[in-house]
Design a protein around this motif. Structure first.
Motif, PDB file in Angstrom:
ATOM      1  N   MET A   3       0.851  -1.178   0.000  1.00 50.39           N
ATOM      2  CA  MET A   3       0.000   0.000   0.000  1.00 50.39           C
ATOM      3  C   MET A   3       0.891   1.234   0.000  1.00 50.39           C
ATOM      4  SD  MET A   3      -2.883   1.116   2.748  1.00 50.39           S
ATOM      5  CE  MET A   3      -4.175   0.274   1.911  1.00 50.39           C
ATOM      6  N   THR A   4       0.581   2.180  -0.829  1.00 48.65           N
ATOM      7  CA  THR A   4       1.386   3.386  -0.914  1.00 48.65           C
ATOM      8  C   THR A   4       0.813   4.466  -0.005  1.00 48.65           C
ATOM      9  OG1 THR A   4       0.087   4.202  -2.768  1.00 48.65           O
ATOM     10  CG2 THR A   4       2.052   2.907  -3.288  1.00 48.65           C
ATOM     11  N   GLN A   5       1.689   5.198   0.606  1.00 46.64           N
ATOM     12  CA  GLN A   5       1.300   6.286   1.494  1.00 46.64           C
ATOM     13  C   GLN A   5       1.105   7.549   0.662  1.00 46.64           C
ATOM     14  OE1 GLN A   5       0.656   6.140   4.658  1.00 46.64           O
ATOM     15  NE2 GLN A   5       0.621   8.264   5.260  1.00 46.64           N
ATOM     16  N   LEU A   6       0.012   8.257   0.901  1.00 41.61           N
ATOM     17  CA  LEU A   6      -0.231   9.514   0.192  1.00 41.61           C
ATOM     18  C   LEU A   6       0.771  10.564   0.639  1.00 41.61           C
ATOM     19  CD1 LEU A   6      -4.095   9.984   0.381  1.00 41.61           C
ATOM     20  CD2 LEU A   6      -2.748   9.468  -1.612  1.00 41.61           C
ATOM     21  N   ALA A   7       1.196  11.395  -0.299  1.00 43.77           N
ATOM     22  CA  ALA A   7       2.038  12.526   0.063  1.00 43.77           C
ATOM     23  C   ALA A   7       1.176  13.542   0.811  1.00 43.77           C
ATOM     24  CB  ALA A   7       2.624  13.158  -1.194  1.00 43.77           C
ATOM     25  N   SER A   8       1.756  14.169   1.782  1.00 46.06           N
ATOM     26  CA  SER A   8       1.048  15.192   2.549  1.00 46.06           C
ATOM     27  C   SER A   8       0.625  16.328   1.626  1.00 46.06           C
ATOM     28  CB  SER A   8       1.989  15.717   3.637  1.00 46.06           C
ATOM     29  OG  SER A   8       1.556  16.957   4.129  1.00 46.06           O
ATOM     30  N   VAL A   9      -0.571  16.855   1.846  1.00 43.28           N
ATOM     31  CA  VAL A   9      -1.052  17.978   1.036  1.00 43.28           C
ATOM     32  C   VAL A   9      -0.141  19.189   1.221  1.00 43.28           C
ATOM     33  CG1 VAL A   9      -2.692  18.946   2.702  1.00 43.28           C
ATOM     34  CG2 VAL A   9      -3.130  19.192   0.289  1.00 43.28           C
ATOM     35  N   PHE A  10       0.464  19.299   2.384  1.00 36.57           N
ATOM     36  CA  PHE A  10       1.374  20.414   2.652  1.00 36.57           C
ATOM     37  C   PHE A  10       2.653  20.267   1.825  1.00 36.57           C
ATOM     38  CE2 PHE A  10      -1.218  19.531   6.405  1.00 36.57           C
ATOM     39  CZ  PHE A  10      -1.909  20.718   6.494  1.00 36.57           C
ATOM     40  N   VAL A  11       3.099  19.039   1.612  1.00 35.09           N
ATOM     41  CA  VAL A  11       4.269  18.789   0.762  1.00 35.09           C
ATOM     42  C   VAL A  11       3.919  19.084  -0.694  1.00 35.09           C
ATOM     43  CG1 VAL A  11       5.810  16.976  -0.098  1.00 35.09           C
ATOM     44  CG2 VAL A  11       5.287  17.111   2.340  1.00 35.09           C
ATOM     45  N   LEU A  12       2.720  18.682  -1.122  1.00 39.07           N
ATOM     46  CA  LEU A  12       2.306  18.933  -2.506  1.00 39.07           C
ATOM     47  C   LEU A  12       2.280  20.423  -2.826  1.00 39.07           C
ATOM     48  CD1 LEU A  12      -0.559  16.323  -2.960  1.00 39.07           C
ATOM     49  CD2 LEU A  12       1.739  16.235  -3.911  1.00 39.07           C
ATOM     50  N   TYR A  13       1.866  21.231  -1.871  1.00 39.43           N
ATOM     51  CA  TYR A  13       1.823  22.683  -2.072  1.00 39.43           C
ATOM     52  C   TYR A  13       3.206  23.326  -1.937  1.00 39.43           C
ATOM     53  CZ  TYR A  13      -3.154  23.865  -2.453  1.00 39.43           C
ATOM     54  OH  TYR A  13      -4.449  24.044  -2.896  1.00 39.43           O
ATOM     55  N   GLY A  14       4.179  22.588  -1.418  1.00 45.21           N
ATOM     56  CA  GLY A  14       5.525  23.139  -1.286  1.00 45.21           C
ATOM     57  C   GLY A  14       5.840  23.678   0.092  1.00 45.21           C
ATOM     58  N   GLY A  15       4.988  23.422   1.054  1.00 44.54           N
ATOM     59  CA  GLY A  15       5.227  23.883   2.419  1.00 44.54           C
ATOM     60  C   GLY A  15       4.086  24.744   2.928  1.00 44.54           C
ATOM     61  N   ILE A  16       4.196  25.155   4.166  1.00 42.98           N
ATOM     62  CA  ILE A  16       3.130  25.925   4.818  1.00 42.98           C
ATOM     63  C   ILE A  16       2.983  27.310   4.198  1.00 42.98           C
ATOM     64  CG2 ILE A  16       2.467  27.037   6.994  1.00 42.98           C
ATOM     65  CD1 ILE A  16       3.610  24.568   8.411  1.00 42.98           C
ATOM     66  N   ARG A  17       4.087  28.022   4.043  1.00 42.53           N
ATOM     67  CA  ARG A  17       3.988  29.394   3.521  1.00 42.53           C
ATOM     68  C   ARG A  17       3.524  29.450   2.068  1.00 42.53           C
ATOM     69  NH1 ARG A  17       8.340  33.227   6.544  1.00 42.53           N
ATOM     70  NH2 ARG A  17       7.899  32.434   8.619  1.00 42.53           N
ATOM     71  N   PRO A  18       4.070  28.615   1.181  1.00 44.10           N
ATOM     72  CA  PRO A  18       3.556  28.631  -0.199  1.00 44.10           C
ATOM     73  C   PRO A  18       2.070  28.249  -0.261  1.00 44.10           C
ATOM     74  CG  PRO A  18       5.673  27.526  -0.145  1.00 44.10           C
ATOM     75  CD  PRO A  18       5.264  27.759   1.276  1.00 44.10           C
ATOM     76  N   MET A  19       1.661  27.306   0.579  1.00 43.45           N
ATOM     77  CA  MET A  19       0.253  26.914   0.604  1.00 43.45           C
ATOM     78  C   MET A  19      -0.610  28.069   1.096  1.00 43.45           C
ATOM     79  SD  MET A  19      -1.361  23.626   2.520  1.00 43.45           S
ATOM     80  CE  MET A  19      -3.091  23.217   2.427  1.00 43.45           C
ATOM     81  N   ALA A  20      -0.160  28.739   2.139  1.00 39.66           N
ATOM     82  CA  ALA A  20      -0.908  29.881   2.675  1.00 39.66           C
ATOM     83  C   ALA A  20      -1.032  30.993   1.638  1.00 39.66           C
ATOM     84  CB  ALA A  20      -0.223  30.401   3.941  1.00 39.66           C
TER      85      ALA A  20
END
Length: 99
Positions: free
Chosen positions: A1-18
């Motif tokens: 089973m593969t683990q999903l990448a964190s949505v925060f990692v997909l966005y590039g981190g907390i600040r880029p996501m914000a």
């Protein structure tokens, strides 16, 4: 089973996501800390992620840090008996039927 990448990692981190979501970075950091995105924000997070071309799914938004216990999902459940050698004090004796 593969683990999903964190949505925060997909966005590039907390600040880029914000920045992408026009949210204060403290809000996004709080989402990461508690491991969930508020339900009213989830559609927006998904829509912006798709607009940016991120490989994001609804599952990423509902489980932003990955599914809980995903590594153990393939293991069978082992029933564990619960021994009880005395009656519970809270049980009442059976009542007489009313005829």
């Amino acid at each position: 089973m593969t683990q999903l990448a964190s949505v925060f990692v997909l966005y590039g981190g907390i600040r880029p996501m914000a920045r992408a979501l026009s949210e204060p970075s403290s809000n996004v950091a709080a989402w990461k800390k508690v491991g969930r995105i508020p339900a009213e924000k989830q559609p927006h997070v998904l829509a912006i992620g798709l607009k940016l071309g991120l490989p994001i799914t609804a599952e990423h938004v509902v489980f932003p840090l990955g599914r809980p216990h995903a590594a153990y999902a393939d293991l069978p459940l082992i029933p564990v008996p619960v021994p009880c050698d005395r009656p519970a004090d809270s049980q009442r004796p059976a009542a007489e039927p009313i005829i």
